[in-house]
Design an enzyme around this catalytic site. Sequence first.
Site, PDB file in Angstrom:
ATOM      1  N   ALA A  67     -24.569 -70.835  -9.430  1.00  0.00           N
ATOM      2  CA  ALA A  67     -23.999 -71.987  -9.032  1.00  0.00           C
ATOM      3  C   ALA A  67     -23.820 -72.014  -7.711  1.00  0.00           C
ATOM      4  CB  ALA A  67     -22.713 -72.123  -9.916  1.00  0.00           C
ATOM      5  N   GLY A 110     -25.569 -69.118 -12.781  1.00  0.00           N
ATOM      6  CA  GLY A 110     -26.291 -70.242 -13.286  1.00  0.00           C
ATOM      7  C   GLY A 110     -27.746 -70.207 -13.220  1.00  0.00           C
ATOM      8  N   GLU A 113     -28.784 -68.613 -16.383  1.00  0.00           N
ATOM      9  CA  GLU A 113     -28.570 -69.265 -17.337  1.00  0.00           C
ATOM     10  C   GLU A 113     -29.350 -70.894 -17.454  1.00  0.00           C
ATOM     11  OE1 GLU A 113     -24.428 -69.676 -15.980  1.00  0.00           O
ATOM     12  OE2 GLU A 113     -23.796 -68.963 -17.869  1.00  0.00           O
ATOM     13  N   GLU A 133     -21.391 -63.074 -11.973  1.00  0.00           N
ATOM     14  CA  GLU A 133     -20.025 -64.023 -11.692  1.00  0.00           C
ATOM     15  C   GLU A 133     -18.875 -63.085 -11.699  1.00  0.00           C
ATOM     16  OE1 GLU A 133     -22.451 -64.778 -14.196  1.00  0.00           O
ATOM     17  OE2 GLU A 133     -22.755 -66.949 -14.105  1.00  0.00           O
TER      18      GLU A 133
HETATM   19  C1  HXC Z   1     -24.040 -71.038  -2.292  1.00  0.00           C
HETATM   20  C2  HXC Z   1     -25.709 -69.454  -1.841  1.00  0.00           C
HETATM   21  C3  HXC Z   1     -25.477 -68.672  -3.034  1.00  0.00           C
HETATM   22  C4  HXC Z   1     -24.863 -69.332  -4.110  1.00  0.00           C
HETATM   23  C5  HXC Z   1     -26.944 -67.676  -2.006  1.00  0.00           C
HETATM   24  N1  HXC Z   1     -26.401 -68.529  -1.110  1.00  0.00           N
HETATM   25  N2  HXC Z   1     -26.562 -67.709  -3.130  1.00  0.00           N
HETATM   26  N3  HXC Z   1     -24.795 -70.337  -1.370  1.00  0.00           N
HETATM   27  N4  HXC Z   1     -23.964 -70.360  -3.527  1.00  0.00           N
HETATM   28  N5  HXC Z   1     -24.877 -68.821  -5.340  1.00  0.00           N
HETATM   29  C6  HXC Z   1     -26.710 -68.939   0.390  1.00  0.00           C
HETATM   30  C7  HXC Z   1     -26.196 -67.653   1.214  1.00  0.00           C
HETATM   31  O1  HXC Z   1     -24.884 -68.111   1.487  1.00  0.00           O
HETATM   32  C8  HXC Z   1     -26.980 -67.946   2.438  1.00  0.00           C
HETATM   33  O2  HXC Z   1     -26.695 -69.168   3.310  1.00  0.00           O
HETATM   34  C9  HXC Z   1     -28.439 -68.204   1.897  1.00  0.00           C
HETATM   35  O3  HXC Z   1     -28.189 -68.713   0.502  1.00  0.00           O
HETATM   36  C10 HXC Z   1     -29.290 -66.782   1.713  1.00  0.00           C
HETATM   37  O4  HXC Z   1     -28.363 -65.854   1.130  1.00  0.00           O
HETATM   38  P1  HXC Z   1     -28.319 -64.327   1.589  1.00  0.00           P
HETATM   39  O5  HXC Z   1     -26.887 -63.869   1.012  1.00  0.00           O
HETATM   40  O6  HXC Z   1     -28.029 -64.401   3.186  1.00  0.00           O
HETATM   41  O7  HXC Z   1     -29.497 -63.373   1.148  1.00  0.00           O
HETATM   42  P2  HXC Z   1     -29.373 -62.180   0.641  1.00  0.00           P
HETATM   43  O8  HXC Z   1     -28.823 -61.509   1.382  1.00  0.00           O
HETATM   44  O9  HXC Z   1     -31.213 -62.022   0.357  1.00  0.00           O
HETATM   45  O10 HXC Z   1     -28.944 -62.082  -0.899  1.00  0.00           O
HETATM   46  C11 HXC Z   1     -29.340 -62.796  -1.697  1.00  0.00           C
HETATM   47  C12 HXC Z   1     -28.440 -62.712  -3.063  1.00  0.00           C
HETATM   48  C13 HXC Z   1     -27.162 -63.252  -2.466  1.00  0.00           C
HETATM   49  C14 HXC Z   1     -28.258 -61.478  -3.667  1.00  0.00           C
HETATM   50  C15 HXC Z   1     -29.110 -63.842  -4.070  1.00  0.00           C
HETATM   51  O11 HXC Z   1     -27.250 -64.481  -1.805  1.00  0.00           O
HETATM   52  C16 HXC Z   1     -26.064 -63.600  -3.404  1.00  0.00           C
HETATM   53  O12 HXC Z   1     -25.454 -62.606  -4.041  1.00  0.00           O
HETATM   54  N6  HXC Z   1     -25.736 -64.745  -3.919  1.00  0.00           N
HETATM   55  C17 HXC Z   1     -24.838 -65.246  -4.806  1.00  0.00           C
HETATM   56  C18 HXC Z   1     -25.227 -64.835  -6.086  1.00  0.00           C
HETATM   57  C19 HXC Z   1     -24.052 -65.142  -7.253  1.00  0.00           C
HETATM   58  O13 HXC Z   1     -23.080 -64.645  -7.206  1.00  0.00           O
HETATM   59  N7  HXC Z   1     -24.328 -65.752  -8.150  1.00  0.00           N
HETATM   60  C20 HXC Z   1     -23.499 -66.692  -9.389  1.00  0.00           C
HETATM   61  C21 HXC Z   1     -22.640 -67.694  -8.640  1.00  0.00           C
HETATM   62  S1  HXC Z   1     -21.520 -68.147  -9.997  1.00  0.00           S
HETATM   63  P3  HXC Z   1     -25.887 -69.015   4.706  1.00  0.00           P
HETATM   64  O14 HXC Z   1     -25.818 -70.218   5.038  1.00  0.00           O
HETATM   65  O15 HXC Z   1     -24.641 -68.496   4.419  1.00  0.00           O
HETATM   66  O16 HXC Z   1     -26.876 -68.135   5.368  1.00  0.00           O
HETATM   67  C22 HXC Z   1     -22.131 -68.962 -11.147  1.00  0.00           C
HETATM   68  C23 HXC Z   1     -21.493 -69.419 -12.347  1.00  0.00           C
HETATM   69  C24 HXC Z   1     -22.132 -70.344 -13.103  1.00  0.00           C
HETATM   70  O17 HXC Z   1     -23.436 -69.317 -10.960  1.00  0.00           O
HETATM   71  C25 HXC Z   1     -21.194 -71.191 -14.054  1.00  0.00           C
HETATM   72  C26 HXC Z   1     -20.847 -72.491 -13.667  1.00  0.00           C
HETATM   73  C27 HXC Z   1     -20.247 -73.410 -14.654  1.00  0.00           C
END
Ligand code: HXC
Length: 259
Positions: A67, A110, A113, A133
């Site tokens: 998400a 997500g 999911e 998460e």
């Molecule tokens: C918004 C995201 C994002 C996310 C990555 N980006 N994941 N933006 N939401 N979930 C963006 C980063 O901010 C960055 O943009 C660009 O994508 C590249 O990401 P990096 O982190 O620079 O890349 P890298 O170092 O290769 O790492 C990749 C990664 C990391 C391991 C996937 O991005 C990460 O941990 N992302 C979050 C994963 C996460 O926590 N997902 C769960 C979300 S909660 P900028 O512009 O900043 O450079 C969820 C809840 C679902 O999903 C339920 C809802 C009801």
Amino acid sequence: MSDTYATITVETQGRVGVITLNRPKALNALNTELMTEVVGAAKGFDASPEIGAIVITGSDRAFAAGADIKEMSSKSFADVQSERFFGDWDALAALNTPTIAAVNGFALGGGCELAMLCDIIIAGDSAKFGQPEINLGVIPGIGGSQRLTRAVGKAKAMDMILTGRQMKADEADRLGLVSRVVPADQTLSTALEVAATIAGKSAIASSLAKEAVNRAFESGLTEGVRTERSLFYSTFASDDQTEGMAAFVEKREPNFQHR
Ligand code: HXC
């Protein structure tokens, strides 16, 4: 389909509808606009008699990194509760048409999911699945705690959801989270082949088969077997049952009309 989209691309290949997530700078993070577009496009394919399977895919680097944290970060409990935040994703699991996720790279939160909302997951050997998460102080919210647990069992699901660790494609394959693992450059082509195979079957039979398997996910054995039996009986109301069995007896390929 002629609609234009901001966060996805949509095309058809024969009887297969293909939805490609297209927010590369955000690793296909799932924001509300993307959810609305994916669900709308998928429902459109589902309503079309010309489409017999749907493939959902992302990029080489990410299927979807979860998400959109930037969109979510300022929301309050009242916001997410009142807007049923991300509740529309449930519609994907309710489609008649079989869905296939073609996953390369990150399928996190997500994103994992979304893959699990699909009926089949084809993973490239680069795929990484996870429910991180917990690192954000939240928990899965699009069915991850339920579908992951049913797919891989309590021990592995607890491990993934409580630590937030990522699972590589080979482990996901061993545990039964994914249907097949292929070299990453063949993920989409394999998914399209599987989709074309499914789309060549009777659409009525495939939607009833999908409903029967999903019932195993959602209910106990007695209710599941009873449901299967009545769905099986109902296939005998279709022209495709008559055609499929006649084709076998006559030693020819069936010509299904999806009715
Ligand atoms: C918004 C995201 C994002 C996310 C990555 N980006 N994941 N933006 N939401 N979930 C963006 C980063 O901010 C960055 O943009 C660009 O994508 C590249 O990401 P990096 O982190 O620079 O890349 P890298 O170092 O290769 O790492 C990749 C990664 C990391 C391991 C996937 O991005 C990460 O941990 N992302 C979050 C994963 C996460 O926590 N997902 C769960 C979300 S909660 P900028 O512009 O900043 O450079 C969820 C809840 C679902 O999903 C339920 C809802 C009801």
